[in-house]
Structures are given as C-alpha cells and as structure tokens.
Design a protein around this motif. Structure first.
Motif, PDB file in Angstrom:
ATOM      1  N   GLN A   1     -13.191  -1.958 -16.606  1.00  0.00           N
ATOM      2  CA  GLN A   1     -14.648  -2.614 -16.392  1.00  0.00           C
ATOM      3  C   GLN A   1     -14.842  -3.939 -15.641  1.00  0.00           C
ATOM      4  O   GLN A   1     -15.597  -4.048 -14.816  1.00  0.00           O
ATOM      5  CB  GLN A   1     -15.304  -2.669 -17.802  1.00  0.00           C
ATOM      6  N   THR A   2     -14.077  -4.691 -15.974  1.00  0.00           N
ATOM      7  CA  THR A   2     -13.872  -6.037 -15.411  1.00  0.00           C
ATOM      8  C   THR A   2     -13.545  -6.033 -13.932  1.00  0.00           C
ATOM      9  O   THR A   2     -14.615  -6.430 -13.086  1.00  0.00           O
ATOM     10  CB  THR A   2     -12.858  -7.109 -15.994  1.00  0.00           C
ATOM     11  N   SER A   3     -12.442  -5.226 -13.354  1.00  0.00           N
ATOM     12  CA  SER A   3     -12.063  -4.999 -12.029  1.00  0.00           C
ATOM     13  C   SER A   3     -13.137  -4.254 -11.345  1.00  0.00           C
ATOM     14  O   SER A   3     -13.446  -4.473 -10.167  1.00  0.00           O
ATOM     15  CB  SER A   3     -10.595  -4.119 -12.068  1.00  0.00           C
ATOM     16  N   LYS A   4     -13.891  -3.236 -12.107  1.00  0.00           N
ATOM     17  CA  LYS A   4     -14.797  -2.366 -11.529  1.00  0.00           C
ATOM     18  C   LYS A   4     -16.068  -3.221 -10.796  1.00  0.00           C
ATOM     19  O   LYS A   4     -16.532  -2.909  -9.911  1.00  0.00           O
ATOM     20  CB  LYS A   4     -15.434  -1.349 -12.348  1.00  0.00           C
ATOM     21  N   GLN A   5     -16.581  -4.194 -11.828  1.00  0.00           N
ATOM     22  CA  GLN A   5     -17.683  -5.129 -11.648  1.00  0.00           C
ATOM     23  C   GLN A   5     -17.200  -5.915 -10.367  1.00  0.00           C
ATOM     24  O   GLN A   5     -17.946  -6.409  -9.550  1.00  0.00           O
ATOM     25  CB  GLN A   5     -17.990  -5.989 -13.006  1.00  0.00           C
ATOM     26  N   LEU A   6     -15.966  -6.634 -10.529  1.00  0.00           N
ATOM     27  CA  LEU A   6     -15.535  -7.393  -9.300  1.00  0.00           C
ATOM     28  C   LEU A   6     -15.428  -6.796  -8.090  1.00  0.00           C
ATOM     29  O   LEU A   6     -15.838  -7.246  -6.903  1.00  0.00           O
ATOM     30  CB  LEU A   6     -14.209  -8.082  -9.847  1.00  0.00           C
ATOM     31  N   ALA A   7     -15.031  -5.544  -8.326  1.00  0.00           N
ATOM     32  CA  ALA A   7     -14.844  -4.499  -6.928  1.00  0.00           C
ATOM     33  C   ALA A   7     -16.126  -4.466  -6.415  1.00  0.00           C
ATOM     34  O   ALA A   7     -16.461  -4.329  -5.052  1.00  0.00           O
ATOM     35  CB  ALA A   7     -13.986  -3.421  -7.121  1.00  0.00           C
TER      36      ALA A   7
ATOM     37  N   LYS B   1      -5.459 -26.362  -7.352  1.00  0.00           N
ATOM     38  CA  LYS B   1      -4.673 -25.587  -8.353  1.00  0.00           C
ATOM     39  C   LYS B   1      -5.575 -24.995  -9.743  1.00  0.00           C
ATOM     40  O   LYS B   1      -5.711 -24.094 -10.217  1.00  0.00           O
ATOM     41  CB  LYS B   1      -3.790 -26.313  -8.982  1.00  0.00           C
ATOM     42  N   THR B   2      -6.599 -26.160 -10.205  1.00  0.00           N
ATOM     43  CA  THR B   2      -7.722 -25.890 -10.966  1.00  0.00           C
ATOM     44  C   THR B   2      -8.540 -24.772 -10.510  1.00  0.00           C
ATOM     45  O   THR B   2      -8.963 -23.917 -11.427  1.00  0.00           O
ATOM     46  CB  THR B   2      -8.354 -27.049 -11.462  1.00  0.00           C
ATOM     47  N   LEU B   3      -9.043 -25.029  -9.324  1.00  0.00           N
ATOM     48  CA  LEU B   3      -9.754 -23.659  -8.692  1.00  0.00           C
ATOM     49  C   LEU B   3      -9.308 -22.441  -8.770  1.00  0.00           C
ATOM     50  O   LEU B   3      -9.835 -21.415  -9.322  1.00  0.00           O
ATOM     51  CB  LEU B   3     -10.393 -24.151  -7.593  1.00  0.00           C
ATOM     52  N   GLU B   4      -7.967 -22.365  -8.249  1.00  0.00           N
ATOM     53  CA  GLU B   4      -7.215 -20.917  -8.306  1.00  0.00           C
ATOM     54  C   GLU B   4      -7.048 -20.639  -9.732  1.00  0.00           C
ATOM     55  O   GLU B   4      -7.349 -19.515 -10.061  1.00  0.00           O
ATOM     56  CB  GLU B   4      -5.961 -21.289  -7.630  1.00  0.00           C
ATOM     57  N   LYS B   5      -6.787 -21.392 -10.478  1.00  0.00           N
ATOM     58  CA  LYS B   5      -6.439 -21.033 -11.956  1.00  0.00           C
ATOM     59  C   LYS B   5      -7.780 -20.355 -12.748  1.00  0.00           C
ATOM     60  O   LYS B   5      -7.654 -19.565 -13.474  1.00  0.00           O
ATOM     61  CB  LYS B   5      -5.809 -22.035 -12.922  1.00  0.00           C
ATOM     62  N   ASN B   6      -8.613 -20.705 -12.299  1.00  0.00           N
ATOM     63  CA  ASN B   6     -10.126 -20.372 -12.881  1.00  0.00           C
ATOM     64  C   ASN B   6     -10.876 -19.661 -12.075  1.00  0.00           C
ATOM     65  O   ASN B   6     -12.093 -19.354 -12.238  1.00  0.00           O
ATOM     66  CB  ASN B   6     -11.039 -21.801 -13.478  1.00  0.00           C
ATOM     67  N   HIS B   7     -10.398 -19.126 -10.908  1.00  0.00           N
ATOM     68  CA  HIS B   7     -11.203 -18.413 -10.091  1.00  0.00           C
ATOM     69  C   HIS B   7     -11.629 -17.065 -10.543  1.00  0.00           C
ATOM     70  O   HIS B   7     -10.648 -16.295 -10.984  1.00  0.00           O
ATOM     71  CB  HIS B   7     -10.542 -18.296  -8.564  1.00  0.00           C
ATOM     72  N   PRO B   8     -12.844 -16.649 -10.458  1.00  0.00           N
ATOM     73  CA  PRO B   8     -13.257 -15.302 -11.055  1.00  0.00           C
ATOM     74  C   PRO B   8     -12.724 -14.266 -10.578  1.00  0.00           C
ATOM     75  O   PRO B   8     -12.494 -13.140 -11.096  1.00  0.00           O
ATOM     76  CB  PRO B   8     -14.707 -15.545 -11.157  1.00  0.00           C
ATOM     77  N   TYR B   9     -12.246 -14.413  -9.274  1.00  0.00           N
ATOM     78  CA  TYR B   9     -11.696 -13.226  -8.448  1.00  0.00           C
ATOM     79  C   TYR B   9     -10.246 -13.180  -8.192  1.00  0.00           C
ATOM     80  O   TYR B   9      -9.657 -12.399  -7.584  1.00  0.00           O
ATOM     81  CB  TYR B   9     -12.340 -13.162  -7.143  1.00  0.00           C
TER      82      TYR B   9
END
Length: 293
Positions: A252-258, A184-192
C-alpha cells in the motif's frame, strides 16, 4: 517536485534552517546507541564552539542533554554559553536560572574553558589587537591537534587577522561537513526513498546509471526531451508508467508513493514550460483519455 526535474522548484540548502535540522537529528541520535550518542555530543559541541552567531541553540541543546544525564556542571556550563551568545534570548536566560538552582556553583568563565578554548579566546583577542604573530602562536598548537580547521582560519576574524602562512599550510580541512550531514539527514528521512533512487539528488552526480527502473526511465525520458526526440520520449515515458505499475504491487505504501510520482509527472508535462513541446504526452499517464492520473 525537484526529484522529477521541475524547472521552478529547488532542493533546500543550508543556512539556519539546515543547521536546525542537523541539530534535531543530533538530538535524536543522542537517544540511540552509545556511538550515536557520542557523535551527537561531538557535533553539538563543535557547533557550540563555532563563531556562528546562532551557536547558542547548540549550546542550549547541549545543556538540556547534559542535564538529562545528570551532568550538572556541564549543563550549567553550556547554558551559560548559550546566554553569552545571545544575552537577550529569554530561553537561554531561563536555562541559566534553572541550572543555578542546583547545588552546583558555576565556575568562572576561564575555569569553564579547556586549554584549547582558552588558547582560541586568546588568539581572537590578539587578532582584535592586531597582534598577528601572537595570534599565530596561540593558533599553531590548535592546528597541530586538529582543533582548528582550515575553514575556520579562512573566514571571519582569522582571515582578516592574516594568520601566518606556515600555520595555514598545516591546517587540515574540517572532517565534519555540516552541509553533507544535512543532506544525509534529508536522504535518510526522504519519504520517497523507498521508490526513488536518491543517489543523484542533493547536488550529486552519480557515475553509473540508476538501477531503479522508475528513476532510470524518467531520466532517460528527460534526456529525450532535451534532445527533442519525441519517439524516444514516448518510449521512456511508457517505461516510466510501467515501472510505476510494477511498483504499486509492492504494498500500500509503495502504491501511494507511485501514484504521487505519477501525478507529479502528469502535472510537469501539463504545466511546466520545460516540457511544453511534449505536453501532449501527459495523456500517456492517464488511465482514461482526457483525465488526470
């Protein structure tokens, strides 16, 4: 990247690293709402009272948190427990010393233990002495109250002791699963998390197809790869790229992640042996022929 299905990268699991992450999250939750604080202390107390050899970290963290609340007695109690778990640890020894400087006089070990903990201590001692019936007698009320779980009785000294089967039959599974809390912690803080559907990650198998177009198209692409379906793979990879382009318009955040997802997919197709038959499709992810994304 494990998310995209790389054959050589695995998702991190439990172990001490996982336990430390859980405790870090518990400390963060301590400074949240009253409910989160109560749950945080409950989690740390459970870890401190476990039979794990590295339980001292949880005890030490509890001592620090109780000290911040002005609970000197509890702070001293848990600093002593931390030191007891690992007498050679200088941090735990220093914590005991600092707590001893307060005007609180630490109680004896038995005074620091509540009834349940004293019963647990006596059960462990009875097991060490080979007194199975006596150990079962001490354990039985702890099982009834839910203080001892089936997992605790199924491992370590209690498993070796051979607790009475009637006691084992009434024991309930632990309602708090450290591995699940860790995930749950991993998912909660997952950057993607913002751009990728994580419902199928961390060892879970979703029952329905993902509604996230990026995730869905990539998984369909992988199915085509497994079936050696080149036309299908090309179709779904094209949909994957289109979904990333649409995602890039969300900010911008979504653009970088994409962009990072696109690069990861390109590298997988170009370098990973699992996609060797489809290596030429990497160019579908390039803005210009023969170039990287």
């Amino acid at each position: 990247m494990g998310t995209l299905g790389c054959s050589s990268v695995s998702v991190p699991g439990g172990g001490r690293f996982g336990a430390e992450l859980i405790q870090e999250q518990a400390i963060l939750d301590f400074y949240g709402t009253e409910e989160e604080r109560a749950q945080s202390l409950k989690l740390l107390r459970s870890a401190c009272r476990s039979l794990r050899p590295d339980r001292g970290l949880a005890c030490y963290n509890l001592s620090v948190l109780y000290q911040s609340m002005g609970e000197k007695e509890l702070a001293a109690e848990y600093s002593q427990r931390a030191k007891t778990s690992d007498p050679k640890d200088p941090l735990y020894a220093e914590s005991v010393f600092q707590n001893s400087l307060s005007d609180f006089k630490p109680a004896s070990e038995n005074d620091r233990l509540d009834e349940g903990e004293q019963a647990l201590k006596k059960a462990i001692q009875a097991c060490k002495e080979g007194k199975k019936a006596e150990a079962s007698g001490w354990i039985s009320p702890l099982v009834s109250s839910g203080e001892i779980s089936k997992e605790t009785l199924s491992h370590g000294i209690f498993q070796e002791c051979g607790i009475d089967s009637s006691v084992l039959a009434t024991a309930k599974p632990n309602s708090l699963k450290p591995s699940l809390e860790y995930y749950k912690t991993l998912e909660k803080n997952h950057p993607y998390r913002k751009v990728w559907d994580l419902s199928g990650e961390f060892g879970r198998n979703p029952k329905t197809p993902s509604e996230n177009p990026v995730t869905r198209s990539w998984k369909e692409f992988r199915i085509s790869v497994s079936a050696k379906d080149l036309p299908g793979a090309k179709k779904h990879l094209s949909a994957f790229r289109k979904s990333l382009e649409d995602l890039s318009k969300d900010g911008q955040t979504s653009k970088q992640l994409a962009l990072q997802l696109k690069k990861a997919a390109f590298l997988l197709l170009s370098e990973d042996s699992a996609y060797v038959r489809f290596k030429d499709l990497a160019k579908e992810l390039s803005d210009k022929p023969g170039s990287n994304p």
